[in-house]
Design a protein around this motif. Structure first.
Motif, PDB file in Angstrom:
ATOM      1  N   ASP A   1      40.113   6.198  -8.089  1.00 45.61           N
ATOM      2  CA  ASP A   1      38.811   5.541  -7.900  1.00 45.61           C
ATOM      3  C   ASP A   1      38.987   4.027  -7.813  1.00 45.61           C
ATOM      4  N   ILE A   2      39.877   3.601  -6.931  1.00 40.34           N
ATOM      5  CA  ILE A   2      40.156   2.171  -6.761  1.00 40.34           C
ATOM      6  C   ILE A   2      39.027   1.536  -5.954  1.00 40.34           C
ATOM      7  N   LYS A   3      38.476   0.451  -6.453  1.00 38.61           N
ATOM      8  CA  LYS A   3      37.413  -0.295  -5.768  1.00 38.61           C
ATOM      9  C   LYS A   3      37.200  -1.617  -6.503  1.00 38.61           C
ATOM     10  N   ALA A   4      36.482  -2.526  -5.850  1.00 44.47           N
ATOM     11  CA  ALA A   4      36.286  -3.855  -6.420  1.00 44.47           C
ATOM     12  C   ALA A   4      35.532  -3.803  -7.748  1.00 44.47           C
ATOM     13  N   ALA A   5      34.622  -2.836  -7.898  1.00 44.56           N
ATOM     14  CA  ALA A   5      33.860  -2.725  -9.143  1.00 44.56           C
ATOM     15  C   ALA A   5      34.746  -2.332 -10.315  1.00 44.56           C
ATOM     16  N   ASN A   6      35.909  -1.738 -10.041  1.00 45.79           N
ATOM     17  CA  ASN A   6      36.851  -1.337 -11.093  1.00 45.79           C
ATOM     18  C   ASN A   6      38.018  -2.310 -11.222  1.00 45.79           C
ATOM     19  N   MET A   7      37.869  -3.504 -10.674  1.00 48.34           N
ATOM     20  CA  MET A   7      38.878  -4.549 -10.821  1.00 48.34           C
ATOM     21  C   MET A   7      38.250  -5.733 -11.542  1.00 48.34           C
ATOM     22  N   LEU A   8      38.772  -6.044 -12.705  1.00 48.74           N
ATOM     23  CA  LEU A   8      38.204  -7.098 -13.542  1.00 48.74           C
ATOM     24  C   LEU A   8      39.168  -8.270 -13.658  1.00 48.74           C
TER      25      LEU A   8
ATOM     26  N   ILE B   1      43.073   4.810  -0.405  1.00 42.32           N
ATOM     27  CA  ILE B   1      41.859   4.194  -0.959  1.00 42.32           C
ATOM     28  C   ILE B   1      42.016   2.680  -1.019  1.00 42.32           C
ATOM     29  N   LEU B   2      43.170   2.200  -1.460  1.00 39.39           N
ATOM     30  CA  LEU B   2      43.417   0.756  -1.506  1.00 39.39           C
ATOM     31  C   LEU B   2      43.343   0.150  -0.110  1.00 39.39           C
ATOM     32  N   GLY B   3      43.840   0.876   0.896  1.00 38.25           N
ATOM     33  CA  GLY B   3      43.766   0.386   2.266  1.00 38.25           C
ATOM     34  C   GLY B   3      42.327   0.206   2.728  1.00 38.25           C
ATOM     35  N   TYR B   4      41.452   1.169   2.404  1.00 43.07           N
ATOM     36  CA  TYR B   4      40.042   1.045   2.764  1.00 43.07           C
ATOM     37  C   TYR B   4      39.404  -0.157   2.056  1.00 43.07           C
ATOM     38  N   CYS B   5      39.781  -0.367   0.807  1.00 40.77           N
ATOM     39  CA  CYS B   5      39.247  -1.520   0.058  1.00 40.77           C
ATOM     40  C   CYS B   5      39.649  -2.832   0.731  1.00 40.77           C
ATOM     41  N   MET B   6      40.932  -2.993   1.042  1.00 42.60           N
ATOM     42  CA  MET B   6      41.391  -4.231   1.663  1.00 42.60           C
ATOM     43  C   MET B   6      40.730  -4.440   3.021  1.00 42.60           C
ATOM     44  N   LEU B   7      40.530  -3.343   3.754  1.00 41.50           N
ATOM     45  CA  LEU B   7      39.884  -3.434   5.058  1.00 41.50           C
ATOM     46  C   LEU B   7      38.448  -3.934   4.911  1.00 41.50           C
ATOM     47  N   GLN B   8      37.737  -3.406   3.933  1.00 36.97           N
ATOM     48  CA  GLN B   8      36.356  -3.855   3.710  1.00 36.97           C
ATOM     49  C   GLN B   8      36.315  -5.312   3.261  1.00 36.97           C
ATOM     50  N   TRP B   9      37.230  -5.731   2.406  1.00 31.37           N
ATOM     51  CA  TRP B   9      37.251  -7.121   1.951  1.00 31.37           C
ATOM     52  C   TRP B   9      37.486  -8.087   3.113  1.00 31.37           C
ATOM     53  N   LEU B  10      38.238  -7.631   4.107  1.00 30.98           N
ATOM     54  CA  LEU B  10      38.548  -8.496   5.245  1.00 30.98           C
ATOM     55  C   LEU B  10      37.403  -8.578   6.256  1.00 30.98           C
TER      56      LEU B  10
END
Length: 490
Positions: free
Chosen positions: A187-194, A260-269
């Motif tokens: 469940d990797i996502k920005a909301a779970n990164m502090l 999942i991490l790849g999708y996160c980085m793609l959205q951040w970009l």
């Protein structure tokens, strides 16, 4: 005996299906809120004093806490306590992960062996049970962190490419540690990164992967879970980032974490993923991911229409899509891809996150009038050069501008004229203008710098000067204003 009514096969099938249908899982019970100062005892007989509630989730509450029972729990407390009713499951799953894979000595040893500055995995401090009003609660103590990246992302809409690469590197470090200890985050996502929290300050360049409620042990005694699709478990996780395997109900795997991490980085970009237009339809999201991951260039074209994108994200996704379900990822190669991306941007320190502290990225520095007046240092860009150059400042001075043309001015302070003798007062013509031929050379000379006309023997104030000062006639004012070298009286 009365005949029994006939029942159709379809109706009978519905009755049987309803009888054997599983009950929906019960909703998680929320823990009651404990007052500040409540004391908890962990299994190691450590004591923890609760402070105010700083978070609330589906499992329970999160409190600030301290192990110093003599002092009140202030806002700078270094620990937090998660509490939920013992019947709930999320904290139970998370607690098992922490006890098996996140002990302090384990993380410290990993950091030392690999010469890392830190590892983005929280350290397990303690756990225990607590009785309150006839109910039993489970609690866990971990180190405290600061704000989550989702809040920053929502405000800034996108992250800088160098920020995305740096975040990806830190997540690769964390995932490698988890995978080596036989766990998947899932469940990797920005909301779970502090962001970190040290010495009552936010650690802007430290990010930690938290929330292990979906953590899954993918390997037991070295044996990887088999690939098996289960529709009952389909679409687990956060829908926009869920891996293709999870959409099919397959148990989480290492390749799923990196997808999942790849999708996160793609959205951040790019700010928005192509399938975010219909997240209410899980099947649509699943099919979109399958289609785009078969053709990475089409995915990048959909994310960056008419724009360039970092080559690193293309290389990263291309490597991840080739992984088999039970294959061990090449962590070194994945890390190298993102490092090369950073170096192309001129970034040498991979540990610098370059996150926007306020959640906004200012592309046009603003210089206020106050800054110009005080000559504040100009804002600089990444190269150290000023990113804004204000217009040249107009020099102001209290000195009278010297001119070969006589300047007739009045002032409370008067100077002596450089030439000796009495200065003749200028004549006034019938039309109200001053006869320049009657003005002495001493008054015209640049060295005179005349603010007044006064000689050693003459009167302090000449009648002509007095008349010029006191004159309120419009034609006189117009003559003084339009005559070269003359300045209007104020």
């Amino acid at each position: 005996m009365p005949k029994m009514p006939r029942v159709s096969k379809a109706a009978l099938a519905k009755v049987v299906t309803a009888a054997v249908k599983r009950k929906a899982p019960a909703k998680h019970k929320l823990a009651e809120e404990f007052p500040s100062g409540e004391i908890l005892f962990d299994v190691a007989k450590g004591q923890w004093k609760l402070g105010p509630v700083i978070g609330k989730g589906g499992f329970g509450l999160i409190y600030l806490a301290t192990d110093d029972l003599r002092a009140p729990v202030d806002k700078h407390a270094q620990y937090v306590v998660k509490i939920e009713p013992i019947d709930n499951g999320p904290l139970f799953c998370e607690l098992h992960f922490y006890q098996r894979a996140a002990k302090i000595e384990m993380i410290d040893s990993w950091v030392q062996e690999r010469r890392l500055r830190y590892l983005g995995v929280p350290k397990y401090i303690g756990t225990g049970r607590h009785e309150k009003n006839g109910r039993t609660y489970r609690f866990m103590v971990i180190q405290r962190f600061s704000t989550d990246l989702q809040k920053l992302f929502v405000k800034s809409q996108t992250f800088l490419p160098r920020t995305v690469m740096a975040l990806g590197l830190r997540m690769i470090d964390a995932l490698e540690y988890l995978h080596e200890n036989e766990y998947i985050h899932a469940d990797i996502k920005a909301a779970n990164m502090l962001l970190g929290y040290k010495g009552a300050k936010i650690a802007q360049d430290e990010v930690y992967l938290v929330d292990y409620g979906l953590a899954f042990r993918y390997s037991v005694d070295g044996k990887h879970k088999e690939y098996k699709e289960d529709p009952r478990k389909a679409h687990d996780g956060t829908i926009e980032f869920t891996s293709r395997d999870a959409h099919k109900g397959v148990c989480p795997s290492r390749r799923g974490d990196f997808e999942i991490l790849g999708y996160c980085m793609l959205q951040w970009l790019c700010g928005r993923l192509p399938w975010e237009d219909n997240l209410s339809d899980p099947d649509y999201v699943r099919d979109s991911k399958i289609k785009y991951m078969r053709n990475i260039p089409s995915l990048l074209k959909a994310c960056f229409p008419g724009r360039d994108h970092p080559d690193a994200i293309s290389s990263y996704l291309s490597l991840v899509v080739k992984l088999d379900y039970d294959e061990k990822p090449d962590y070194k190669q994945l890390r190298k891809i993102l490092l090369d991306g950073l170096h192309k941007m001129g970034c040498k320190d991979e540990w610098k996150l370059h996150l926007p502290p306020s959640g906004t990225i200012s592309t046009t520095p603003i210089i206020t009038k106050v800054q110009r007046k005080r000559k504040s240092p100009l804002p600089q860009d990444d190269s150290g050069e000023p990113s804004f150059v204000p217009p040249k400042q107009r020099k102001t001075t209290s000195k009278v501008v010297r001119s070969p043309v006589p300047a007739v001015m009045t002032s409370p302070r008067r100077r002596k004229v450089a030439s000796p003798g009495k200065t003749k007062p200028p004549k006034t013509l019938s039309n109200g203008q001053i006869d320049l031929s009657s003005v002495s050379w001493a008054a015209r000379s640049p060295s005179a710098d005349v603010k007044k006309t006064k000689s050693a023997t003459g009167p302090k104030r000449t009648p002509t000067k007095r008349r010029v000062k006191r004159s309120r006639k419009p034609e006189m004012d117009a003559a003084i204003q339009t005559t070269p070298g003359l300045k209007r009286n104020r």
